[in-house]
Write an enzyme that holds these catalytic residues in place. Structure first.
Site, mmCIF file in Angstrom:
data_model
loop_
_atom_site.group_PDB
_atom_site.id
_atom_site.type_symbol
_atom_site.label_atom_id
_atom_site.label_comp_id
_atom_site.label_asym_id
_atom_site.label_seq_id
_atom_site.Cartn_x
_atom_site.Cartn_y
_atom_site.Cartn_z
ATOM 1 C CG HIS A 133 6.339 33.179 -15.537
ATOM 2 N ND1 HIS A 133 5.772 34.338 -16.014
ATOM 3 C CD2 HIS A 133 6.473 33.356 -14.193
ATOM 4 C CE1 HIS A 133 5.582 35.180 -15.013
ATOM 5 N NE2 HIS A 133 5.995 34.599 -13.886
ATOM 6 C CD GLU A 134 6.647 30.390 -11.599
ATOM 7 O OE1 GLU A 134 7.506 30.727 -10.759
ATOM 8 O OE2 GLU A 134 5.593 31.032 -11.761
ATOM 9 C CG HIS A 150 10.304 34.313 -11.544
ATOM 10 N ND1 HIS A 150 10.448 35.671 -11.712
ATOM 11 C CD2 HIS A 150 8.979 34.053 -11.723
ATOM 12 C CE1 HIS A 150 9.264 36.198 -11.994
ATOM 13 N NE2 HIS A 150 8.362 35.243 -12.010
#
Length: 227
Positions: free
Chosen positions: A29-30, A33
């Site tokens: 997820h990170e 980004h």
């Protein structure tokens, strides 16, 4: 052991599977980004070493502990400077959406792998009952948690990605209203997570929807395989 079972929201015997799932889900997820922010011209995350799948740079220990104990937590947020984007609002939406979409992809991939293991009799060939139970438990948790994180992070409440997307798509004339709402929405966000009675109408439906997503994708993949 009894103390740990009472302390944690996760059954102690399932804790390793939750931790592995969270490591993968939060890291991807990170990373998503950071990857898209860097791709679109903002080097902030890259300079901080965040464009990596190394989980140690993305994890917040307190956030993980709270997730296991209180049912909510966080990873280290990726810093993004939208001023470095050539199209700040469009690219901002993509960068914000990349995290939740990565969890959707992980949930879909987990479902596909599990369906393949079942459909081609791979699980039937495993004679060790404990190993078989562990595989089923892992894929059950992995798919459900990633589908849940996809839905949860799209809620339009700070500090979730859904709120950042909302910031980038509303007319500039509404920025002032959003900022006024932000101070109250954070309070609402915490209430939703902390008060058990509210979770029945907020968090629980998300888990139900996540399970429904798993069932629909599983049926879809089974259909493709001619089952």
């Amino acid at each position: 052991m009894d103390f740990l079972n009472q302390l944690l929201r996760v059954p102690i015997e399932q804790l390793p599977f939750y931790l592995v799932t969270l490591v993968i889900a939060f890291t991807v997820h990170e990373f998503s980004h950071a990857y898209f922010a860097n791709k679109f011209g903002d080097p902030t995350a890259k300079l901080l070493g965040r464009v990596t799948l190394n989980p140690t740079v993305h994890f917040d220990l307190i956030g993980i502990i709270l997730l296991l104990i209180a049912g909510f937590g966080w990873a280290r947020p990726v810093p993004v400077n939208r001023d470095n984007f050539s199209k700040p609002r469009l690219m901002g939406v993509i960068v914000s959406a990349a995290g939740p979409l990565s969890n959707l992809l992980l949930g879909v991939l987990g479902t596909l792998i599990y369906v393949i293991l079942i459909q081609f009799g791979i699980l039937d060939a495993i004679s060790n009952d404990k190993l078989l139970e562990a595989i089923r438990l892992f894929f059950g948790l992995f798919t459900l948690m990633n589908f849940f994180l996809f839905l949860f992070n799209l809620l339009p409440l700070p500090p979730l990605d859904g709120y950042r997307i909302l910031e980038d798509i509303v007319p500039r004339s509404m920025f002032g209203t959003l900022k006024k709402f932000e101070q109250y929405s954070m309070f609402i966000f915490l209430l939703i997570l902390v008060i058990p009675g509210l979770q029945r109408y907020t968090i629980s439906p998300l888990y139900t929807a996540a399970h429904s997503m798993y069932m629909h994708f599983a049926k879809f993949f089974l259909m493709l395989m001619g089952a």
